[in-house]
Design an enzyme around this catalytic site. Sequence first.
Site, PDB file in Angstrom:
ATOM      1  N   ALA A   1      -6.011  10.221   8.186  1.00 26.99           N
ATOM      2  CA  ALA A   1      -4.669  10.251   7.610  1.00 26.99           C
ATOM      3  C   ALA A   1      -3.578  10.304   8.663  1.00 26.99           C
ATOM      4  O   ALA A   1      -2.534   9.652   8.535  1.00 26.99           O
ATOM      5  CB  ALA A   1      -4.543  11.447   6.660  1.00 26.99           C
ATOM      6  N   GLN A   2      -3.788  11.075   9.728  1.00 26.81           N
ATOM      7  CA  GLN A   2      -2.742  11.218  10.736  1.00 26.81           C
ATOM      8  C   GLN A   2      -2.438   9.906  11.452  1.00 26.81           C
ATOM      9  O   GLN A   2      -1.285   9.634  11.799  1.00 26.81           O
ATOM     10  CB  GLN A   2      -3.131  12.294  11.750  1.00 26.81           C
ATOM     11  CG  GLN A   2      -2.753  13.705  11.334  1.00 26.81           C
ATOM     12  CD  GLN A   2      -1.246  13.852  11.156  1.00 26.81           C
ATOM     13  OE1 GLN A   2      -0.447  13.278  11.869  1.00 26.81           O
ATOM     14  NE2 GLN A   2      -0.866  14.636  10.163  1.00 26.81           N
TER      15      GLN A   2
ATOM     16  N   GLU B   1     -18.494  17.670   2.764  1.00 26.41           N
ATOM     17  CA  GLU B   1     -17.720  18.410   1.764  1.00 26.41           C
ATOM     18  C   GLU B   1     -18.301  18.219   0.371  1.00 26.41           C
ATOM     19  O   GLU B   1     -18.379  19.170  -0.424  1.00 26.41           O
ATOM     20  CB  GLU B   1     -16.256  17.958   1.826  1.00 26.41           C
ATOM     21  CG  GLU B   1     -15.561  18.400   3.104  1.00 26.41           C
ATOM     22  CD  GLU B   1     -14.196  17.766   3.313  1.00 26.41           C
ATOM     23  OE1 GLU B   1     -13.374  18.378   4.018  1.00 26.41           O
ATOM     24  OE2 GLU B   1     -13.962  16.659   2.789  1.00 26.41           O
TER      25      GLU B   1
ATOM     26  N   VAL C   1      -1.956  -7.531  -3.611  1.00 26.94           N
ATOM     27  CA  VAL C   1      -1.613  -8.709  -2.817  1.00 26.94           C
ATOM     28  C   VAL C   1      -2.864  -9.541  -2.617  1.00 26.94           C
ATOM     29  O   VAL C   1      -3.868  -9.054  -2.094  1.00 26.94           O
ATOM     30  CB  VAL C   1      -1.000  -8.301  -1.462  1.00 26.94           C
ATOM     31  CG1 VAL C   1      -0.799  -9.536  -0.575  1.00 26.94           C
ATOM     32  CG2 VAL C   1       0.338  -7.600  -1.679  1.00 26.94           C
TER      33      VAL C   1
ATOM     34  N   GLY D   1       0.816  -1.209   0.000  1.00 26.55           N
ATOM     35  CA  GLY D   1       0.000   0.000   0.000  1.00 26.55           C
ATOM     36  C   GLY D   1       0.847   1.254   0.000  1.00 26.55           C
ATOM     37  O   GLY D   1       1.808   1.367   0.765  1.00 26.55           O
TER      38      GLY D   1
ATOM     39  N   GLY E   1      -0.567   4.410   0.319  1.00 21.51           N
ATOM     40  CA  GLY E   1      -1.314   5.517   0.890  1.00 21.51           C
ATOM     41  C   GLY E   1      -0.446   6.231   1.918  1.00 21.51           C
ATOM     42  O   GLY E   1       0.780   6.136   1.906  1.00 21.51           O
ATOM     43  N   PHE E   2      -1.078   6.933   2.824  1.00 18.79           N
ATOM     44  CA  PHE E   2      -0.316   7.686   3.815  1.00 18.79           C
ATOM     45  C   PHE E   2       0.563   6.771   4.669  1.00 18.79           C
ATOM     46  O   PHE E   2       1.740   7.052   4.900  1.00 18.79           O
ATOM     47  CB  PHE E   2      -1.263   8.478   4.715  1.00 18.79           C
ATOM     48  CG  PHE E   2      -1.916   9.648   4.025  1.00 18.79           C
ATOM     49  CD1 PHE E   2      -1.174  10.742   3.644  1.00 18.79           C
ATOM     50  CD2 PHE E   2      -3.278   9.641   3.766  1.00 18.79           C
ATOM     51  CE1 PHE E   2      -1.774  11.820   3.002  1.00 18.79           C
ATOM     52  CE2 PHE E   2      -3.891  10.706   3.131  1.00 18.79           C
ATOM     53  CZ  PHE E   2      -3.136  11.804   2.751  1.00 18.79           C
ATOM     54  N   GLY E   3       0.002   5.661   5.156  1.00 27.34           N
ATOM     55  CA  GLY E   3       0.767   4.772   6.020  1.00 27.34           C
ATOM     56  C   GLY E   3       1.958   4.150   5.313  1.00 27.34           C
ATOM     57  O   GLY E   3       3.085   4.195   5.804  1.00 27.34           O
TER      58      GLY E   3
ATOM     59  N   ASP F   1      -5.600   2.258   8.432  1.00 25.49           N
ATOM     60  CA  ASP F   1      -6.954   1.714   8.423  1.00 25.49           C
ATOM     61  C   ASP F   1      -6.992   0.192   8.528  1.00 25.49           C
ATOM     62  O   ASP F   1      -8.071  -0.389   8.697  1.00 25.49           O
ATOM     63  CB  ASP F   1      -7.683   2.133   7.138  1.00 25.49           C
ATOM     64  CG  ASP F   1      -7.944   3.628   7.084  1.00 25.49           C
ATOM     65  OD1 ASP F   1      -7.953   4.263   8.146  1.00 25.49           O
ATOM     66  OD2 ASP F   1      -8.133   4.163   5.972  1.00 25.49           O
TER      67      ASP F   1
END
Length: 438
Positions: free
Chosen positions: A323-324, A175, A80, A12, A14-16, A312
Amino acid sequence: MAEQRHRVVVVGAGFGGLFATKALRNAPVDITLINSTSHHLFQPLLYQVATGILSEGEIAPPIREVLKRQKNVSVLLGTVTAIDAEARTVAVAAPGITYTVGYDTLIVAAGASQSYFGNDNFAEHAPGMKSIDDALELRGRIFGAFELAELETDPAAIERWLTFVVVGAGPTGVEMAGQIAELAHRHLPGQYRNINPRQARIILIDALPTVLSTFGNHLSTQALRQLHRLGVEVELGTKVVDVDETGIEVETNGGRRRIESMTKMWAAGVAAPALARQIAEATGAKTDRAGRIEVNPDCTVPGHPEIFAVGDMMALDQLPGVAQVAIQSGRHAAGQIKRRLAGEPAGQPFEYHDKGSLATISRFHAVASVGRLHFAGLLGWLLWLVVHLLYLVGFKNRVTAVMHWFVSFIGRGRSERVATFQQVYARRAMREYQHKLP
């Protein structure tokens, strides 16, 4: 013969996954980063792609470009599909090819998928907001709705095309509803001859009794007031029970009713991807109700200290899927790997530092919760602007994003209004392709 370096596989980007990979830049490891797409996605701004403010390239830079100066990482395209915890290998599928990658340490950061709470058939008529494909499809549906309404002569058909329903009153749903309202009431009027875009109905639905429920009562009330000012119809305590091509069925304390609408969006609920279940089966780990892996305090999978689940993918201390959490847990996993390789004590628990929550309602109006401080209106919007600029990857993306925000928020234009039939109807082809994967 040179000794093989420690092999780290990151699943992945993403952010992580991305921040874990960057944190291992100077570590004595060889990293293989596996991702199902060739880009990193700044998911919090997907709704701006869907509503024509930003292009997909501005929030989805190529992974190879982001990591081009990091010499200890190889980037591979693929999904995966299985893990062998004993052999320490992962099986990967890409278009037309399957392959296997071995690891000494595995960091799983595959993010989350959209949850329809057991009603996956809703997805065909109410796309979620988890990928560039989703955002582009929704862009095609939103702008296409106005075009097709222009062609109609039946008032009921026009109303059906100009009714937009957003399910889920969390940050993404709020949003999205706010931007569609601005699109209809501020940007599009005067561009059509047979319809008045200002007559569009934007309906925001949630089963909970409040919008932005995690922001606290004060900011939730501020957000609700601003949505009403924008003309958004907010229906709380309302459960979706069915979705079809031309409408949506909802249930409240007053009974069941139907909302006629051709354009529906789903922003309610997330679940861990199928990979979480596969890892749990391979390792004997437990999962929570959302399918996330229940990890040890240091983010490792119980019984398998060589496997980290972050962001997540993990269930730990009821941390939110933001995200944090992904960024900090990814960095924590990287720090644990470096401590182990240096012969230092490891196993320190992950400590999350909450840097606050942000949600933009409309131009110049956002809500922000940072510790004990709460902001709404222009100040909240300026804070939202700064934070999102900081976390956008790449100088070029920041510059072009600012330019497009200037066009959309100061002026009355939308820079990215291209919508194609391919975007709208590609979901069926994507679903057929996914069925062919091993």
